[in-house]
Design a protein around this motif. Structure first.
Motif, PDB file in Angstrom:
ATOM      1  N   UNK A 130       0.915  -1.005   0.135  1.00  0.00           N
ATOM      2  CA  UNK A 130       0.027  -0.158   0.084  1.00  0.00           C
ATOM      3  C   UNK A 130       0.662   1.472  -0.132  1.00  0.00           C
ATOM      4  N   UNK A 131       1.922   1.169   0.780  1.00  0.00           N
ATOM      5  CA  UNK A 131       2.987   2.438   0.712  1.00  0.00           C
ATOM      6  C   UNK A 131       3.406   2.717  -0.601  1.00  0.00           C
ATOM      7  N   UNK A 132       3.830   1.322  -0.998  1.00  0.00           N
ATOM      8  CA  UNK A 132       4.516   1.628  -2.489  1.00  0.00           C
ATOM      9  C   UNK A 132       3.486   2.223  -3.504  1.00  0.00           C
ATOM     10  N   UNK A 133       2.193   1.750  -3.527  1.00  0.00           N
ATOM     11  CA  UNK A 133       1.482   2.465  -4.479  1.00  0.00           C
ATOM     12  C   UNK A 133       1.222   3.991  -3.983  1.00  0.00           C
ATOM     13  N   UNK A 134       0.888   4.141  -2.767  1.00  0.00           N
ATOM     14  CA  UNK A 134       0.813   5.417  -2.328  1.00  0.00           C
ATOM     15  C   UNK A 134       1.955   6.441  -2.642  1.00  0.00           C
ATOM     16  N   UNK A 135       3.239   5.891  -2.557  1.00  0.00           N
ATOM     17  CA  UNK A 135       4.358   6.764  -2.735  1.00  0.00           C
ATOM     18  C   UNK A 135       4.277   7.354  -4.373  1.00  0.00           C
ATOM     19  N   UNK A 136       3.771   6.510  -5.038  1.00  0.00           N
ATOM     20  CA  UNK A 136       3.721   6.820  -6.684  1.00  0.00           C
ATOM     21  C   UNK A 136       2.618   7.832  -6.901  1.00  0.00           C
ATOM     22  N   UNK A 137       1.528   7.601  -6.367  1.00  0.00           N
ATOM     23  CA  UNK A 137       0.419   8.344  -6.175  1.00  0.00           C
ATOM     24  C   UNK A 137       0.700   9.728  -5.934  1.00  0.00           C
ATOM     25  N   UNK A 138       1.568   9.821  -4.656  1.00  0.00           N
ATOM     26  CA  UNK A 138       1.796  11.115  -4.337  1.00  0.00           C
ATOM     27  C   UNK A 138       2.922  11.798  -5.249  1.00  0.00           C
ATOM     28  N   UNK A 139       3.492  11.055  -5.865  1.00  0.00           N
ATOM     29  CA  UNK A 139       4.672  11.651  -6.821  1.00  0.00           C
ATOM     30  C   UNK A 139       3.718  12.319  -8.021  1.00  0.00           C
ATOM     31  N   UNK A 140       2.565  11.561  -8.398  1.00  0.00           N
ATOM     32  CA  UNK A 140       1.947  12.036  -9.645  1.00  0.00           C
ATOM     33  C   UNK A 140       1.303  13.536  -9.249  1.00  0.00           C
ATOM     34  N   UNK A 141       0.614  13.301  -7.833  1.00  0.00           N
ATOM     35  CA  UNK A 141      -0.041  14.417  -7.564  1.00  0.00           C
ATOM     36  C   UNK A 141       0.732  15.669  -7.300  1.00  0.00           C
ATOM     37  N   UNK A 142       1.719  15.466  -6.486  1.00  0.00           N
ATOM     38  CA  UNK A 142       2.564  16.721  -5.818  1.00  0.00           C
ATOM     39  C   UNK A 142       3.554  17.193  -6.815  1.00  0.00           C
ATOM     40  N   UNK A 143       4.339  16.104  -7.606  1.00  0.00           N
ATOM     41  CA  UNK A 143       5.311  16.483  -8.512  1.00  0.00           C
ATOM     42  C   UNK A 143       4.899  16.862 -10.049  1.00  0.00           C
ATOM     43  N   UNK A 144       4.068  16.078 -10.359  1.00  0.00           N
ATOM     44  CA  UNK A 144       3.465  16.494 -11.813  1.00  0.00           C
ATOM     45  C   UNK A 144       1.922  17.180 -11.911  1.00  0.00           C
ATOM     46  N   UNK A 145       1.562  17.404 -10.664  1.00  0.00           N
ATOM     47  CA  UNK A 145       0.266  18.168 -10.702  1.00  0.00           C
ATOM     48  C   UNK A 145      -1.189  17.503 -11.359  1.00  0.00           C
TER      49      UNK A 145
END
Length: 201
Positions: A130-145
């Motif tokens: 779950x943390x692995x998937x959430x980490x990528x989700x966060x990058x998409x939202x925070x880094x790539x808007x």
């Protein structure tokens, strides 16, 4: 209709013609239809219904291009170190491709799947995936808007192993996140020519 009467006389330099044949010639006919082909698609303007078709596209009798449906696929597969949910720096190019794909297709949403190897407890691996998937989700939202409502994540632990073997290679393969997207697009159907192969290389 205007006609031109021409007297045809037999003999040379006669001042008058008796019993001659009268030939009636029609004046030149005015061209009412535009027979030019402005967009060079092989269809004259008088019949054209679709201006500015793509040059080289397959068209119908009215100059309208035919289209075909293609599926654009995108698959993301990011591997993680043992017992870690830190995204490796080498994975950011894949996440960038995913972000670009989402920006290009604003109607799409993505589900990030987290997975682990079958090493350790069920609880540990469930949380880790779950943390692995959430980490990528966060990058998409925070880094790539990417908007939060377009991205979600889920952890599967080791329920869906890519490689069931109990080897280090298999464990490395299973420590991953995955995302798959596809988008249906309609493109111009191009006429095949002897140059087509060269153009696609």
């Amino acid at each position: 209709m205007n006609k031109l009467l021409v007297l045809i006389c037999s003999g040379a330099l006669l001042s008058a013609c008796a019993g001659t044949n009268i030939v009636s010639l029609e004046s030149s006919v005015k061209q009412l239809k535009d027979l030019r082909d402005h967009d060079r698609d092989g269809v004259i303007e008088a019949r054209e219904k679709c201006d500015n078709t793509v040059l080289g596209a397959s068209i119908d009798n009215y100059g309208c291009g035919t289209r075909k449906t293609l599926i654009e696929p995108l698959k993301v597969d990011v591997k993680f170190a043992h017992n870690s949910y830190e995204i490796p720096s080498s994975a950011y190019s894949q996440i960038q491709r995913l972000a670009d794909f989402l920006n290009k297709n604003a109607e799409l949403q993505v589900l990030i799947e987290g997975h682990t190897s079958k090493v350790g407890s069920v609880e540990l691996n469930q949380r880790l995936s779950k943390n692995r998937a959430k980490a990528v989700e966060n990058v998409l939202v925070e880094n790539f808007n990417i908007a939060t409502e377009r991205v979600s994540s889920v952890g599967y632990g080791f329920e869906r192993l890519a490689d069931p073997a109990d080897t280090e290679v298999a464990h490395s393969t299973n420590r991953r996140i995955m995302a798959e997207l596809s988008h249906t697009v309609s493109v111009d159907d191009m006429i095949w020519t002897i140059y087509t192969v060269d153009q696609t290389q």
